[in-house]
Design a protein around this motif. Sequence first.
Motif, short mmCIF file in Angstrom:
data_model
loop_
_atom_site.label_atom_id
_atom_site.label_comp_id
_atom_site.label_asym_id
_atom_site.label_seq_id
_atom_site.Cartn_x
_atom_site.Cartn_y
_atom_site.Cartn_z
N HIS A 33 0.83 -1.20 0.00
CA HIS A 33 0.00 0.00 0.00
C HIS A 33 0.87 1.26 0.00
O HIS A 33 1.32 1.71 1.04
CB HIS A 33 -0.93 -0.01 1.22
N GLY A 39 -4.92 2.40 -2.12
CA GLY A 39 -4.72 1.24 -1.26
C GLY A 39 -5.85 0.96 -0.28
O GLY A 39 -6.15 -0.20 0.01
N ARG A 43 -7.70 -2.60 -0.16
CA ARG A 43 -7.59 -3.39 1.08
C ARG A 43 -8.81 -4.27 1.29
O ARG A 43 -8.71 -5.40 1.79
CB ARG A 43 -7.40 -2.45 2.27
N TYR A 52 -2.75 -7.92 2.16
CA TYR A 52 -2.52 -6.49 2.36
C TYR A 52 -1.27 -6.24 3.20
O TYR A 52 -1.07 -6.86 4.23
CB TYR A 52 -3.73 -5.86 3.05
N HIS A 55 1.45 0.83 4.93
CA HIS A 55 2.44 1.85 4.58
C HIS A 55 3.83 1.56 5.15
O HIS A 55 4.83 1.87 4.51
CB HIS A 55 1.99 3.22 5.10
#
Length: 230
Positions: A33, A39, A43, A52, A55
Amino acid sequence: MKYIIIIIILLIILLSINSFEHYTNNNIINFIHIPKNAGSSIRELCNNKLKYNGHGTNVFNPSLNNQLVILRNPLERFISSVKYCLEKWNHLENIKVLLKNNINTPDKWITIWKNKNHPQHKILMEEIYNKSHKLGNKKIKYKWTYTPQVKWFNKPKYILIMDNLDEELKYICNELNIPYNLKKKNETTKQNTPISKENLKWINNFYKDDWILYNKYKNIPFKNRINLTL
């Protein structure tokens, strides 16, 4: 002899488990992401086939196989980051000060960002500079939303371009038998966002590595940017 047989059986079981884990790990697509690159919406599509990774993920972790990233036009991403901050975080004191002083566009942000002598430079940089965000265990200079996309790029196996996201992501989901229903999240108000030539030159230079990456892959045919033979 009896104990030797038991040991052999145990070894076979352990090898089988390791082989299964290796197979499973190698058949999971790890979605990375990158902030402001859709993102949060993607997700919701993630499952046991599409995993997933947030960051703060260390994309250089050797066990993180089959990485999938989405690349976005760097200027559009910056504009989105600024609008997201002004719309979603306008309750914060430093953002209140910026809005009170009519510093409410990406163009104005760039003007102040590049001028350390501007009276509002320190206030703006309180938003842009990072206090707690990390990539893996490494603290980064800027908040995730302003950090260049290249920081999340480590020879990914699958590369999607945000300009064609709906079409490209739908194809990925169909190949993986994942029900496709992309619900857009964290969208900001769409409006004309003029930026002066001088500021455009400055911000494009700041994100120059992102531009190289984006321009390289957007000109590569989609089927050449992915490989679903797992």
